[in-house]
Structure formats: C-alpha cells, structure tokens
Write a protein that holds these residues in place. Sequence first.
Motif, short mmCIF file in Angstrom:
data_model
loop_
_atom_site.label_atom_id
_atom_site.label_comp_id
_atom_site.label_asym_id
_atom_site.label_seq_id
_atom_site.Cartn_x
_atom_site.Cartn_y
_atom_site.Cartn_z
N LYS A 36 36.64 43.83 32.98
CA LYS A 36 35.19 43.88 33.15
C LYS A 36 34.71 42.73 34.02
O LYS A 36 35.39 41.73 34.19
N SER A 37 33.50 42.88 34.54
CA SER A 37 32.90 41.83 35.35
C SER A 37 32.55 40.63 34.47
O SER A 37 32.15 40.79 33.31
N LYS A 38 32.69 39.45 35.03
CA LYS A 38 32.39 38.24 34.27
C LYS A 38 30.93 38.17 33.87
O LYS A 38 30.59 37.68 32.78
N ASP A 39 30.03 38.69 34.72
CA ASP A 39 28.60 38.63 34.41
C ASP A 39 28.10 39.83 33.61
O ASP A 39 26.91 39.95 33.33
N GLY A 40 29.01 40.74 33.24
CA GLY A 40 28.63 41.89 32.43
C GLY A 40 28.03 43.03 33.22
O GLY A 40 27.61 44.04 32.63
N GLY A 41 27.98 42.90 34.54
CA GLY A 41 27.41 43.95 35.38
C GLY A 41 28.47 44.87 35.94
O GLY A 41 29.63 44.87 35.50
N PRO A 42 28.10 45.70 36.94
CA PRO A 42 29.08 46.60 37.57
C PRO A 42 30.24 45.82 38.19
O PRO A 42 30.05 44.74 38.74
N VAL A 43 31.44 46.39 38.11
CA VAL A 43 32.62 45.69 38.65
C VAL A 43 32.77 45.89 40.15
O VAL A 43 33.49 45.16 40.81
N ARG A 44 32.11 46.91 40.69
CA ARG A 44 32.10 47.07 42.14
C ARG A 44 30.75 47.62 42.56
O ARG A 44 30.07 48.31 41.81
N ARG A 45 30.37 47.31 43.79
CA ARG A 45 29.01 47.59 44.25
C ARG A 45 28.89 48.87 45.07
O ARG A 45 27.78 49.37 45.25
N ILE A 46 29.99 49.39 45.58
CA ILE A 46 30.03 50.64 46.35
C ILE A 46 29.30 50.50 47.69
O ILE A 46 29.83 50.81 48.74
N VAL A 47 28.05 50.04 47.66
CA VAL A 47 27.22 49.97 48.87
C VAL A 47 27.68 48.76 49.70
O VAL A 47 27.30 47.63 49.42
N ASN A 48 28.52 49.02 50.69
CA ASN A 48 29.11 47.92 51.45
C ASN A 48 28.93 48.06 52.95
O ASN A 48 29.52 47.31 53.72
N GLY A 49 28.15 49.04 53.41
CA GLY A 49 27.91 49.21 54.83
C GLY A 49 28.96 50.03 55.55
O GLY A 49 28.81 50.33 56.73
#
Length: 298
Positions: free
Chosen positions: A45-58
């Motif tokens: 899991k992500s250290k900050d508790g959020g999504p582990v990947r952002r997908i939106v990368n350009g």
Amino acid sequence: MSIAMTNEKARLFGFLKPLAKRAAAAVRKVAKALGVSRPIARLLKSKDGGPVRRIVNGRQTKYTGFFISVKGDFAQMPWESRKGEQPALVLAEASPRVVSLLAQPHRLEIFIREQRAPLKYFPDLELKVHPSFLADLLNGVPFSSAALAPSNDEPDADLKTLIIEIKDDRDSRQHDLRYKKKLELAETIYRKLGISFLIIQRVEDIFPGHLRVASSVVSWRHTAVNQLDVWSAQRVLEGGEKIAADVVEALGGGAVGWGKLRALHVRRIVEINLTDNVTPQSVVRLPRYNTMQVRVTS
C-alpha cells in the motif's frame, strides 16, 4: 570515481532499507493469513494511504482523469475509463451504504513457480461497505441499483472490505486466458485475507438512469457546509423523515439549500432516498449508527 560510486550505493541502500523492511513485513503478513510457511503473495500500500499509482501521467492516449472524493478524505482518485471507473466512483460516492472508497488501493504481487518475477495486479477500487450492500451484489443485484438502495441502519462497525475490478465490454483482456487466471489467483488471495472480490461489467452493472441520479447529488458534494447546517438539518428531521423541500428551506432555501442538502448526504449526515430522481418531494431522513461521517467545518 570508485569511492564516489561506493558512497552513492551506500546512501541508496540506506534509503531503500525501510522500504524493504515494510515489503518483507507485508509478505509475512499475507503468508500468515494464508496459513503457509513460504510467502506466495504480498500486498503493498501507499505510505500516505492514498492511491498507489496515479495513471494520469501525460502518456495515455485514452480518456483519464481524477475524481476528488469526499468519502476518500478529499483525495484525488485516478480513473482511466470514463464509462467504467469514473461512473463507479460517482455511484459509490452517492451510495448511503458505501462509507469510504479508494481507487488504485494497493499492488498485489503473486509469486508463482513458472516465472521469477511476481504477477502484479492493481485493483480498480476498494470500498468499505455495509454487509447488505455486499450481499446484494453477491445475489446478482446490479452495482448501480445496489449503490442507490436505501441503507438499513447497519452499524458502521460492521463494515466489509470489497475490491472491485471494473470491466468495459471492449476490454480485450477479458479474453486473455493468462489475465483471467491472474484475476482468479487474486480472488483466492483476497478470500483468504477476508476481503471480497467482484468483477462488474459496465453494461450489466452501471445503468445510465441510476448514474444521472447519483450525479445530480455528487456534483454538489463540495458545497460548503458547517456545523450550523448540520444542526439545522437535524432539528427538522429529529421527529422523523421529511420531504426534501422542508430540509432545503431550513438550510437557507434556493440553490444554496439544495447544494447543502446534497453535500450533507454525501458526508453521510442525512440520507436522501435515491431510488428515483431527487425532487422537492424526495424523502430525507437521519441515518442511525453512522459513526463514520465526514466532518464539516466548525
């Protein structure tokens, strides 16, 4: 040059060491839950508790975006399908039986003998839901229908964790035997960990009419509300359910009152009946045992 490279490696190892320890701990946890001595999977899991990947990368050539979720602690939830993942996020945000949500919640790595590198799986969505919501889905109720059904005043202490994989009918991976096997392995791991796993199909599980109802509420989720608004709504509803027009009037009336009512619904402070279009005659009530509300400003 040799000394500089050695120092750089030492600094890099010192930086990665805590990450390695956390990864090893995750592997041991999964192995213990599965009752095996040799690790067969790990969940990161992500250290900050959020999504582990952002997908939106350009670099994407398809529609992608972010959904800022109130139930997700106002975090940006990435989506890469405007007809699958994005509508599912809207429905979950509106559902009175979904308490929290997280897109791209973790990375599941499954170790198999046939290859050195583990199989990697990124689920689309993790939901914390009331047991009746999960039961409806397991009984074949479409996702959008289950999402908009009224709550049964179930305690938030009895929540179930649900992992959802959202599929579009045009996704060619659905016919890939290797990919299907990976999903089967993932389901087995989740089941051993006490986590439910479901695959929902866009055409069969997300209906446009339901999405319009959910969107009419969720689009107002960021309306500013404070404790005085909460007290005003509670004062009107303390005697029992009322029509929406009465609650809107107590919240100031007009577009502002409607925005506040919808925002309080998403925050799980009041509950609007979403089985039909939201109108002045829609039933509104105070849910019971909803201890995991989203806080408002003071």
